[in-house]
Design an enzyme around this catalytic site. Structure first.
Site, short mmCIF file in Angstrom:
data_model
loop_
_atom_site.label_atom_id
_atom_site.label_comp_id
_atom_site.label_asym_id
_atom_site.label_seq_id
_atom_site.Cartn_x
_atom_site.Cartn_y
_atom_site.Cartn_z
N ASP A 171 0.82 -1.21 0.00
CA ASP A 171 0.00 0.00 0.00
C ASP A 171 0.85 1.26 0.00
O ASP A 171 2.04 1.23 0.36
CB ASP A 171 -0.95 0.01 1.20
N GLU A 191 0.20 -1.25 5.94
CA GLU A 191 1.31 -0.72 6.75
C GLU A 191 1.20 0.78 6.95
O GLU A 191 1.49 1.30 8.04
CB GLU A 191 2.65 -1.06 6.08
#
Length: 389
Positions: free
Chosen positions: A79, A140
């Site tokens: 991400d 994350e």
């Protein structure tokens, strides 16, 4: 296989990944990244276990069937922090030896690096790549709330954790990080017209302002404690006493003990209202423990330095206030090194870049490090088996 000869091919894959919008809340985009990288591992004989998620992208666990107890865990995230549409507005570009684009260094270049490091080892005839297990997580950048249990579960029994956040601008790897937490303070008041009947209102913004001042008084930079309300929301109109105000709080700590200390202090600040008639709701937690430079991490760093020296690379280490998944494995007592990705800078901004020359260099470093650690892992486990016998 000469990794340096693969630079063009690696950049083509990197361009493909960078041009996919994969912000943490863009499940479709993050899943697309996972689908792009998965075949590269399947070609190596790895099996991919998908951990489905509802609101974020699916997490991927990559294992080789020949290894039931691999000694090395690699963690990398798919991400980014960027909004949908950023890849179209600011696509992958190359200029003056640098590559630019959303997520190019944090951390799509690292995804490419992991792929080509393992392919390098296989093409060199080395089966040590089978000793690696990889977690590609999808949240994350927003705290790893759904992937943390997976990381901690899969880390059990591992000897080494290699976290693929980018190297610092000077090429340093990371051996120490501050822990961090995120909180949301939601204040409910009572709306009223500020000109006609202000006395009937109870300002949520005023109450939040009191809380912000008190929370910022908790800063203690000498002890490594940082407290910052970095975003606020509230109010419906300038002539209306606000009925709702929200503050978003970021906390950084240097030690495990400070986590409990700060949790208690934040709860105390928000336990009672300064503005009569307002209510406060506090949510959040200290989500990441600090990554401490302990003996195991120091020993692993020395190995990284030695491998770097053999390649003609001088490796330094540093500490940083930013959080990462390294905190989880480090807190479990596993030798952990972070910042093993390529070199770049300006992460999370429109000037984010990768030093292209570091892409192949750091990929080779990662491959040689895996080779060394796989052998070290075999020695350690053989030694443990002899003691048991």
């Amino acid at each position: 296989m000469d990794v340096h000869l693969k630079e063009k091919e690696m950049l083509e894959l990197l361009e493909r990944l960078v041009n996919i919008d994969s912000g943490s809340h863009n499940k479709q985009g993050v899943d697309h990244v996972g689908k792009v990288i998965s075949p590269y591992f399947e070609q190596l004989g790895f099996q991919i276990e998908r951990k489905p998620q509802e609101s974020v992208g699916d997490h991927l666990i990559v294992r080789h069937p020949s290894q039931h107890h691999p000694s090395i865990l690699i963690v990398a995230h798919m991400d980014t922090v960027f909004e949908d549409g950023t890849a179209v507005k600011r696509p992958f570009t190359i200029k003056n030896g640098r590559a630019y684009g959303p997520g190019v260094i944090d951390m799509k270049a690292s995804l490419v690096s992991v792929i080509y490091a393992l392919h390098y080892l296989k093409q060199c005839g080395l089966d040590v790549y089978e000793h690696v297990q990889i977690i590609f997580n999808s949240d994350e950048e927003i705290g790893s709330h759904t992937s943390r249990p997976i990381i901690e579960s899969e880390a059990v029994g591992k000897l080494y954790a290699l976290i693929m956040e980018p190297a610092r601008r000077d090429g340093s790897v990371v051996t120490e990080r501050r822990g961090n937490g995120r909180y949301t303070i939601e204040v409910h008041g009572k709306a009223a017209h500020s000109g006609i009947e202000p006395e009937k209102g109870r300002s949520a913004i005023e109450e939040l302002a009191h809380k912000i001042v008190k929370l910022h008084e908790l800063n203690d930079h000498e002890r490594g404690i940082s407290v910052n309300v970095g975003m606020i929301e509230g109010g419906d109109a300038v002539n209306t006493v606000s009925a709702l105000a929200i503050g978003h709080l970021d906390v950084r700590i240097a030690t495990l003990e400070q986590a409990k200390e700060m949790e208690k202090k934040i709860e105390q600040v928000c336990a009672s209202a300064d503005v009569s008639g307002t209510d406060i709701e506090l949510t959040g937690d200290m989500s990441r423990p600090p990554m401490l430079k302990n003996e195991k991490t120091e020993a692993l760093f020395q190995i990284v330095k030695q491998v770097g020296a053999e390649l003609g690379i001088t490796i330094k280490d540093t500490k940083t206030g930013g959080g990462s998944d390294a905190s989880f494995t480090s807190a479990m007592g596993i030798a952990t090194i972070d910042g093993l990705g390529p070199i770049g800078g300006n992460a999370h901004s429109d000037k984010e870049y990768l030093e292209i020359s570091s892409l192949t260099e750091r990929t080779l470093l990662l491959a040689k490090l895996i080779e060394r650690l796989a052998l070290e892992g075999k020695k350690q486990k053989n030694s443990e088996n002899q003691v048991i016998q």
